[in-house]
Design an enzyme around this catalytic site. Structure first.
Site, PDB file in Angstrom:
ATOM      1  CB  CYS A  35      46.292  36.534  36.455  1.00  0.00           C
ATOM      2  SG  CYS A  35      45.718  37.018  38.084  1.00  0.00           S
ATOM      3  CB  CYS A 105      45.861  43.315  40.111  1.00  0.00           C
ATOM      4  SG  CYS A 105      46.814  42.819  38.659  1.00  0.00           S
TER       5      CYS A 105
HETATM    6 FE1  FES Z   1      47.193  38.280  38.944  1.00  0.00          FE
HETATM    7 FE2  FES Z   1      47.862  40.797  39.303  1.00  0.00          FE
HETATM    8  S1  FES Z   1      48.515  39.479  37.734  1.00  0.00           S
HETATM    9  S2  FES Z   1      46.475  39.641  40.460  1.00  0.00           S
END
Ligand code: FES
Length: 151
Positions: A35, A105
């Site tokens: 992400c 995450c």
């Molecule tokens: Fe990036 Fe959770 S969406 S760390």
């Protein structure tokens, strides 16, 4: 059904160990290849190789905050070699679960901690089994490197 359980919500809304240790014994920064979020972990380690303090800062989502809050709680008081055993699966287990799309995450938290320990190990000439083959600069998993990252 709520997406996040009460434990996750509590660590997200009242995160533990937020901040940065001054003159840390180890400091690790990691960016998630999934992400693009970032996390920094700083640790203090005493002469018995026990982690006496751990703090985090993140440019990341709620699950990253909850994961790193829980993970830093978990490693405080642990020997360094035991902290290296704190996998993202264990963090998720302690949190009582995360939605599948949020598992990465917790990987961010695990990897940032490992980076901080790696930094400590390098500075102090220590070798740990849990760091064998660990690449602190690995920002991409294999699929991403081959240019067909799907996550
Ligand atoms: Fe990036 Fe959770 S969406 S760390």
């Amino acid at each position: 059904m709520a997406l996040y359980n009460d434990t996750v919500m509590d660590h997200f809304l009242n995160p533990h160990n937020v901040g940065e240790i001054e003159n840390p014994d180890g400091k690790g920064i990691y960016g998630s290849p999934v992400c693009g979020d970032m996390m920094q972990v700083t640790i203090s380690v005493d002469e018995n190789e026990v982690i006496t303090d751990a703090k985090f800062k993140t440019f990341g989502c709620g699950s990253a905050i909850a994961s790193s809050s829980m993970a830093t709680d978990m490693i405080k008081g642990m020997k360094v070699e035991d902290a290296l055993e704190v996998s993202n699966e264990k963090i998720v287990e302690e949190l009582g679960g995360l939605p599948a799309i949020k598992i990465h995450c917790s990987v961010l938290a695990e990897h940032a901690i490992k980076n901080a320990i790696y930094d400590y190990a390098m500075k102090n000439g220590k070798e740990y089994k849990g760091l064998e083959g660990f690449d602190p600069d690995a920002e991409h998993h294999d699929d991403c490197e081959e240019g067909h990252c799907e996550v």
